[in-house]
Design a protein around this motif. Sequence first.
Motif, PDB file in Angstrom:
ATOM      1  N   ASN A 303     -20.539  60.282  18.249  1.00 60.22           N
ATOM      2  CA  ASN A 303     -20.302  59.354  19.524  1.00 60.22           C
ATOM      3  C   ASN A 303     -19.232  58.542  19.612  1.00 60.22           C
ATOM      4  N   ILE A 304     -18.990  57.884  18.496  1.00 62.47           N
ATOM      5  CA  ILE A 304     -17.651  57.248  18.521  1.00 62.47           C
ATOM      6  C   ILE A 304     -16.404  58.014  18.668  1.00 62.47           C
ATOM      7  N   ALA A 305     -16.478  59.162  17.818  1.00 61.49           N
ATOM      8  CA  ALA A 305     -15.030  60.089  18.020  1.00 61.49           C
ATOM      9  C   ALA A 305     -14.807  60.717  19.251  1.00 61.49           C
ATOM     10  N   TYR A 306     -16.044  61.330  19.812  1.00 61.87           N
ATOM     11  CA  TYR A 306     -15.967  62.221  20.717  1.00 61.87           C
ATOM     12  C   TYR A 306     -16.264  61.800  22.184  1.00 61.87           C
ATOM     13  N   ASP A 307     -17.350  60.803  22.404  1.00 58.67           N
ATOM     14  CA  ASP A 307     -17.683  60.601  23.540  1.00 58.67           C
ATOM     15  C   ASP A 307     -16.850  59.779  24.396  1.00 58.67           C
ATOM     16  N   ARG A 308     -16.045  60.287  25.075  1.00 63.72           N
ATOM     17  CA  ARG A 308     -14.685  59.542  25.645  1.00 63.72           C
ATOM     18  C   ARG A 308     -15.459  58.618  26.839  1.00 63.72           C
ATOM     19  N   HIS A 309     -16.375  59.067  27.546  1.00 62.05           N
ATOM     20  CA  HIS A 309     -16.656  58.152  28.677  1.00 62.05           C
ATOM     21  C   HIS A 309     -17.246  56.844  28.274  1.00 62.05           C
ATOM     22  N   SER A 310     -17.916  56.823  27.165  1.00 59.80           N
ATOM     23  CA  SER A 310     -18.670  55.301  26.807  1.00 59.80           C
ATOM     24  C   SER A 310     -17.414  54.466  26.297  1.00 59.80           C
TER      25      SER A 310
ATOM     26  N   PHE B 209     -29.974  70.397  27.250  1.00 59.56           N
ATOM     27  CA  PHE B 209     -29.218  69.343  27.900  1.00 59.56           C
ATOM     28  C   PHE B 209     -28.844  68.267  26.869  1.00 59.56           C
ATOM     29  N   THR B 210     -28.894  68.114  25.794  1.00 56.02           N
ATOM     30  CA  THR B 210     -28.380  67.137  24.949  1.00 56.02           C
ATOM     31  C   THR B 210     -27.145  67.705  24.183  1.00 56.02           C
ATOM     32  N   SER B 211     -26.671  68.946  24.556  1.00 54.00           N
ATOM     33  CA  SER B 211     -25.592  69.199  24.007  1.00 54.00           C
ATOM     34  C   SER B 211     -24.330  68.613  24.433  1.00 54.00           C
ATOM     35  N   PRO B 212     -23.249  68.383  23.670  1.00 49.10           N
ATOM     36  CA  PRO B 212     -21.986  67.631  24.302  1.00 49.10           C
ATOM     37  C   PRO B 212     -21.292  68.290  25.405  1.00 49.10           C
ATOM     38  N   MET B 213     -21.218  67.638  26.429  1.00 51.75           N
ATOM     39  CA  MET B 213     -20.683  68.423  27.683  1.00 51.75           C
ATOM     40  C   MET B 213     -19.892  67.020  28.489  1.00 51.75           C
ATOM     41  N   ALA B 214     -18.593  67.740  28.733  1.00 46.44           N
ATOM     42  CA  ALA B 214     -17.728  66.912  29.543  1.00 46.44           C
ATOM     43  C   ALA B 214     -18.296  66.592  30.979  1.00 46.44           C
ATOM     44  N   SER B 235     -47.077  66.901  26.100  1.00 52.23           N
ATOM     45  CA  SER B 235     -47.690  65.764  25.513  1.00 52.23           C
ATOM     46  C   SER B 235     -48.170  64.688  26.768  1.00 52.23           C
ATOM     47  N   GLY B 236     -47.697  64.902  27.980  1.00 57.31           N
ATOM     48  CA  GLY B 236     -48.160  63.861  28.724  1.00 57.31           C
ATOM     49  C   GLY B 236     -47.200  62.981  29.219  1.00 57.31           C
ATOM     50  N   GLN B 237     -46.064  62.828  28.737  1.00 60.45           N
ATOM     51  CA  GLN B 237     -45.112  62.064  29.066  1.00 60.45           C
ATOM     52  C   GLN B 237     -43.788  62.698  28.644  1.00 60.45           C
ATOM     53  N   VAL B 238     -42.786  62.194  29.499  1.00 59.49           N
ATOM     54  CA  VAL B 238     -41.287  62.553  29.135  1.00 59.49           C
ATOM     55  C   VAL B 238     -40.373  61.374  28.209  1.00 59.49           C
ATOM     56  N   PRO B 239     -40.048  61.992  27.214  1.00 54.28           N
ATOM     57  CA  PRO B 239     -39.351  61.068  26.222  1.00 54.28           C
ATOM     58  C   PRO B 239     -38.228  60.430  26.755  1.00 54.28           C
ATOM     59  N   PRO B 240     -37.748  59.407  26.578  1.00 54.07           N
ATOM     60  CA  PRO B 240     -36.120  59.046  26.973  1.00 54.07           C
ATOM     61  C   PRO B 240     -35.110  60.038  26.407  1.00 54.07           C
ATOM     62  N   PHE B 241     -33.932  59.791  26.956  1.00 54.00           N
ATOM     63  CA  PHE B 241     -32.825  60.599  26.304  1.00 54.00           C
ATOM     64  C   PHE B 241     -32.650  59.998  24.989  1.00 54.00           C
ATOM     65  N   PRO B 242     -32.497  60.986  24.025  1.00 53.43           N
ATOM     66  CA  PRO B 242     -32.025  60.497  22.703  1.00 53.43           C
ATOM     67  C   PRO B 242     -30.548  60.096  22.509  1.00 53.43           C
ATOM     68  N   LYS B 243     -30.126  59.605  21.511  1.00 52.21           N
ATOM     69  CA  LYS B 243     -28.820  58.950  21.457  1.00 52.21           C
ATOM     70  C   LYS B 243     -27.852  59.825  21.540  1.00 52.21           C
ATOM     71  N   TYR B 244     -28.055  61.075  20.997  1.00 45.05           N
ATOM     72  CA  TYR B 244     -26.872  61.761  21.054  1.00 45.05           C
ATOM     73  C   TYR B 244     -26.742  62.741  22.354  1.00 45.05           C
ATOM     74  N   THR B 245     -27.354  62.457  23.420  1.00 49.04           N
ATOM     75  CA  THR B 245     -27.256  62.862  24.541  1.00 49.04           C
ATOM     76  C   THR B 245     -25.771  62.395  25.248  1.00 49.04           C
TER      77      THR B 245
END
Lengths: 319, 427
Positions: A303-310, B209-214, B235-245
Motif C-alpha cells: 500500500n505504501i509503495a504503490y497505492d498512489r491515491h492515498s 474487486f480487491t485486486s489493485p486497480m488504478a 453468511s448473512g452479512q457483507v464484510p467491510p473492505f479489506p485493507k488491501y483493496t
Amino acid sequence: MASSSSSGITFKLHPLVIVNISDHYTRLKAQTLHSGESSSCAPPSNGGTAGSALSAPPRVFGCVIGVQRGRTVEIFNSFELLFDSKTHTLDRAFLEKKQELYKKVFPTFYILGWYSTGSDVEEADMLIHRSLMDINENPIYVLLNPAIIHSQKDLPISIYETELHVIDGNPQLIFVKSSYNIETVEAERISVDHVAHLKPSDGGSAATQLAAHLTGIHSAIKMLNSRVRVLHQYLVAMQRGEIPLDNSLLRQVLSLLRRLPAIESEKFQDEFLMEFNDTLLMTYLAMFTNCTGTMNDVVEKFNIAYDRHSRRGGRTAFI
Amino acid sequence: MAAAMETVESLVAHIQALTKPEDVAQLHSLLKQSQSDEALRSQGPHLAPLLADLDPAKHSLGYLYLLDTYLYSSISREQVAAFLPSIARFLNTCSAYHIRFASDKFISVCRCFKDQVMRQQTPIQGIIPLRSAVQKLQNSSEQLTTLHSDFLLLCLLAKCYKPSLCILENDIFEAENPKDLFLFYYYGGMIYIGLKRFSKALECLHNVFTSPMANLNAIAIEAYKKYILVSLIHSGQVPPFPKYTSATAQRNLKNYAQAYLDLTTAYATGKHSEIEACIQQHIEKFQSDNNLGLVKQVLSSLSKRNIQRLTQTYLTLSLQDISNSVQLNGSKESELHVLHMIQDGEIHATINQKDGMVIFHEDPEEYKTCQMVNQMDLSIQRLMSLSKKLTAIDEHISCDPAYLTKIGRERTRYEFDDFDSVPPKYL
C-alpha cells in the motif's frame, strides 16, 4: 613405538574414568589460562605442568584403579596425582596416601596403572611407567587426546601396555596399544547422558530450550529409525536366502518384537489420534498466525509503495 | 503461384524432417522467416490438405504455424467449421514443449477456435480441447494464461462445471494480464455459484474487486454486486473492505451497487416482508444485471439463517415453534426446511416425527480419525509453502525503490533525530 598388543588381555573401561580425566584436564586448562592472563605468575596448584602454561596446554597425570580378574582388566575409577616436573616423577608419598584412602572404601580395587593427556606417547612416560612397576608388575597407561577433532567419531582414548621386545640386540620395553571396551553401570549411564545433553546456559528463552529438546528427540528417533532399517534389511536378505539363517539372531528379533506395542485397543487409538490432531491443530494455528503476520506486512508495504491515491500530497500522518 | 506452392511444400518437408528436440529451435527460426515471407500467407486457403499430412503430435510447431496462417487467411466460416475437429485433435495431442516456442500463435489459434465454437452455439465441443490447451500452455499450475478465461467462459455457456474444477482449484501465483485475472476470477466465481459452493465463490469474487486497480472497471463492479448477494446467502452479512483493496475500489464501488446495499440493510432486519419490499423496489435493476436468480436465493436463505440462529438458543424445539419464529407456513414446511438443512450439513439435528420435536446436536466431528490427520497435514504443508512465498514477496518489496522512496520521504519530515537508514540517493 606403539603397535598392537598381543597379550590377550581384554580391557574394560568405565565412563567415570574418562569423565574424570577430561574434567581434570579442563580444570587445569581453565586455571592456567586464567592465571596466565592475570599479572601475578603464581604457579598452578593441582597436578603438574610440563612446559609453560600459555604455549602448550598442560599435561595432567593421575592413577587408574580397578579390578583384574584373570584375563579381564576392568578400570573403574581414577584419581589425580602430583607431578614433579623437575625430576619427572610422580609424588610417591601422595600416591601411597591416596591408595590407602581408596583401599578403605573400595577394598577390591587396586592400582592398575596411570593416565595422562596428550596426542601420543612420549619418551618421558616410560620413566613414570617404570616407577609404577613396583606397585603393579604390568601397569597400563591410559592416554586421552584432548584435541577436539570433529570428524573423528571414536573416543580419543588409547590404552597402552608394555612389552619386552628385542630391538637392535637390546631387550627394551616399548608401549603397545591395546583395544578396550566401554562398560557402564546404570548410574554411570545416567550421568553420562546428563553431561551429554547440557542445555545452553543462557537458555532462558523457552523457544531455544524447546528447540534444543526437540532436536535431541529428533536425532534419537532418527538413529532408532536407521537401526530398525538395518535390521529390516538384514531380515529381508535372510528371507531371500542371501545370508545364512541365524536362529539366535532371529530369536532376539522376535523377543524385541514381542516387547512392542503394549496397548492396541480402539479406545487408545481414539485418544491417541485426538491428541495428535490437537497438536496438529495448534501447529496449524501457529502457522496461520505467522502467515497472517507476514501477509499483513506485505500488504502494508504494498500500500505504501504503490497505492498512489492515498498518498497524494504526502502529508498524511505516518503512524 | 507454383513457386509459392513449392516453397510451402519445401517448408512442409522441413517440418517433417526436423522432429528431434534439438532441431526445434532451428525449425522455429525457419518458420518465423517464412511467416514474414508473403508466399506462405498467399497460399493460406490451400493449406488444408498439407495439414492433413502433418502429425500434430510430432510436428506440433510446424502444424501450429500452418494452422494459424490457414485460419487467419480469407477462408469462409464453413471451412473453419469443417476444420474444427482437426483443430480439436491438434489441441488435444500437441506437444507442450513445441507450443511454448510460439505461445502467441497458439493463443490466437485457440481464440479462433473458441469464437467458432461460440458462433455455432455448441460451446460444449470446445471444453475438452481448450482444457488440454490451457494445461499445455501454462508453465506451472500456478500461472495464469489468457486461455484460462476463455476456457471458463465456454464452461459457463455450456453449463458444464465439472471439467473446470481441476483448473479452478489451483492457486494462482503469476499472471501476465490484469484483464485475464479479472475475467478468470469473475467466471470462476460464477461457476462456483452454479455449483452452489458459495464459500469458494466468495473467494473468487473477492479477488476481483480487491485486486489493485488504478481505474474502476466494469468487471469489478459486477463482481462486487454478485459478491454482496453471495455473502448474504452464505453468511448473512457483507464484510467491510479489506485493507488491501485499492483506494479506487473503496471509494467508487459502493456508488454503483446502491440497490444491493439496500438489500443488505433489509436483510439485516431479518423479516421476509422487508426483503420482499426491497426486492420489488429494485426489481428492474436486478433483472438487468441478470442477478434475479441470486436475489431469490437470498430470500430463501433468510429462513435457513433464522433456523440456524435457533440452534444457538434451544436444545429442542417443536416444529410448530420453528415455523412461528421463522415465519414459515406450518410445521410441514418447517420440517421440510430442517430436513434439507440436515442433508446439506448446515445443521446437526434429529427430527422426532412422533411428537414433532427437533433436537439440535453439537458438531459430531471429534477429530480422531486418520483422515483428519491427513487433511490437516495437507493444510499445514500448503500453508508452509504459502508462507515461504509470502516471505519472498516481503523481501522483494522491501528492496523495491518505489517503497524505499516513499519511506524515506515520510521519515525526513517527521523524525529529524533518528538515524535515517534510507540512503540519501533515494530522497
